[in-house]
Design an enzyme around this catalytic site. Structure first.
Site, short mmCIF file in Angstrom:
data_model
loop_
_atom_site.label_atom_id
_atom_site.label_comp_id
_atom_site.label_asym_id
_atom_site.label_seq_id
_atom_site.Cartn_x
_atom_site.Cartn_y
_atom_site.Cartn_z
N LEU A 199 33.60 22.97 4.32
CA LEU A 199 33.17 23.86 5.40
C LEU A 199 34.27 24.03 6.45
CD1 LEU A 199 29.41 23.04 5.85
CD2 LEU A 199 30.55 24.64 4.31
N ASP A 245 42.76 9.10 10.56
CA ASP A 245 41.43 8.52 10.39
C ASP A 245 40.72 8.47 11.75
OD1 ASP A 245 39.27 6.76 10.06
OD2 ASP A 245 40.31 5.71 8.43
N LEU A 246 39.57 9.08 11.84
CA LEU A 246 38.86 9.18 13.13
C LEU A 246 38.33 7.84 13.62
CD1 LEU A 246 36.90 12.50 12.55
CD2 LEU A 246 38.81 12.15 14.13
N SER A 281 29.90 13.85 2.74
CA SER A 281 28.97 14.99 2.74
C SER A 281 27.97 14.91 1.59
CB SER A 281 29.74 16.30 2.67
OG SER A 281 30.46 16.36 1.47
N SER A 325 22.11 17.62 8.55
CA SER A 325 21.81 18.08 7.20
C SER A 325 20.31 18.16 6.95
CB SER A 325 22.42 17.10 6.20
OG SER A 325 21.94 17.34 4.89
N HIS A 363 19.09 16.85 4.57
CA HIS A 363 18.71 15.58 3.95
C HIS A 363 18.07 14.62 4.96
CE1 HIS A 363 20.01 16.89 0.07
NE2 HIS A 363 21.07 17.41 0.67
N TYR A 387 22.80 8.97 3.00
CA TYR A 387 23.44 10.11 3.65
C TYR A 387 22.49 10.76 4.67
CZ TYR A 387 25.15 14.93 4.06
OH TYR A 387 25.55 16.14 4.54
N SER A 404 22.10 24.54 2.36
CA SER A 404 23.12 24.58 1.30
C SER A 404 24.15 25.63 1.69
CB SER A 404 22.47 24.93 -0.04
OG SER A 404 21.43 24.02 -0.33
N ARG A 456 16.53 26.30 -5.91
CA ARG A 456 16.32 25.65 -4.60
C ARG A 456 17.02 26.40 -3.47
NH1 ARG A 456 19.70 21.71 -2.31
NH2 ARG A 456 18.74 20.62 -0.54
C1 15L Z 1 24.26 18.61 2.23
O1 15L Z 1 24.02 18.11 3.33
C2 15L Z 1 25.47 18.28 1.48
O2 15L Z 1 26.58 18.06 2.33
C3 15L Z 1 25.82 19.29 0.42
O3 15L Z 1 26.71 18.67 -0.47
C4 15L Z 1 24.59 19.81 -0.32
O4 15L Z 1 24.01 18.79 -1.06
C5 15L Z 1 23.57 20.33 0.67
O5 15L Z 1 23.28 19.38 1.65
C6 15L Z 1 22.28 20.73 -0.01
O6 15L Z 1 21.25 20.11 0.26
O7 15L Z 1 22.30 21.67 -0.81
#
Ligand code: 15L
Length: 256
Positions: free
Chosen positions: A15, A51-52, A75, A111, A113, A136, A165, A174
């Site tokens: 990204l 490296d942060l 990610s 995310s 997720h 994650y 996504s 999806r």
């Molecule tokens: C995310 O957060 C990930 O970084 C990416 O790799 C995808 O898996 C995306 O979500 C998703 O859910 O499609």
């Protein structure tokens, strides 16, 4: 140059590479920071590698910044130890750097997720409880809470983008719900970085998909009006089973 002074972390990632030319085209005075940072792509772009988790790297990256767009970190699902280093420790170093350098706002790449264990098809509001689908997703919940903490305690603004996504075009069923097209990604990130007075805000990073699951009503202050729609690609998608949970393949994975 008079645009907003922005530091983009994760600038060499998927990204980051999409965003860099777009932020510059919109007038940002951009510092691009990342482990794998290629050469500058425009005159005036400052590029840094490192490296942060190292405060000296953070100090260089945040010098003069008004806004940090934090795209760095793992990610995808990874072992917990990796996630802790890349997504928790590095983020805390960035927030501490933001304090040292008087950064006004962090745009945090969260995310979907964070809520990946909800059933596919269930409509969600931003105020619904989190249901992370792995290490994650947990790290993104923690990151959102860190943004809240640094706003409450130190007044640093944070906009959390719960990105669905973000890919060039949908590639599986999806994505008819979760897709975030690159034009919308650009508009979302730009608004998150520049709309004044947002305080602490969370927003779904999703396009105007006909079959979207997520309602951005509570983030109206951002004024984000997506234009892309995954439905335009529906006929091109492979016929495959639909994942039962919103997090797709992340949800059934055993992360212990
Ligand atoms: C995310 O957060 C990930 O970084 C990416 O790799 C995808 O898996 C995306 O979500 C998703 O859910 O499609």
């Amino acid at each position: 140059m008079s645009g907003p002074r922005i530091t983009l972390t994760g600038a060499g990632g998927a990204l980051g590479l999409v965003l860099r030319p777009r932020l510059i085209a919109r007038g940002a005075v951009l510092t691009s920071a990342g482990h794998r940072c290629p050469a500058p792509i425009a005159p005036g772009e400052r590029v840094l590698g490192g490296d942060l988790r190292d405060d000296l790297v953070v100090d260089q990256a945040l010098q003069g910044a008004e806004v940090v767009i934090h795209m760095a970190g793992s990610s995808v699902e990874k072992p917990l130890a990796t996630i802790i280093e890349n997504n928790l420790v590095a983020l805390q170093r960035v927030y501490e750097g933001a304090r040292r350098h008087g950064v006004k706002r962090v745009v945090f790449a969260s995310s979907n997720h964070t809520i990946g264990m909800y059933q596919a098809g269930e409509r969600l509001k931003l105020s619904d409880p989190v249901r992370p689908d792995g290490n994650y997703g947990l790290s993104k919940v923690w990151g959102e809470a860190m943004g809240r903490l640094y706003h409450d305690k130190f007044g640093i603004e944070t906009v959390c983008l719960r990105i669905g996504s973000a890919i060039a075009r949908p590639t599986e069923p999806r994505h008819l719900a979760t897709w975030l097209g690159y034009e919308d990604l650009e508009e979302l990130v730009w608004r998150a970085a520049t709309v004044p007075g947002l305080g602490f805000l969370t927003v779904w990073g999703v396009s105007a998909n006909k079959r979207a699951w997520w309602d951005n009503g509570e983030a109206a202050a951002l004024g984000y009006q997506p234009r892309q729609n995954a439905e335009d690609y529906a006929a091109t998608l492979p016929d495959m089973p639909v994942w039962p949970q919103q997090g797709g393949s992340f949800a059934p994975a055993d992360v212990t």
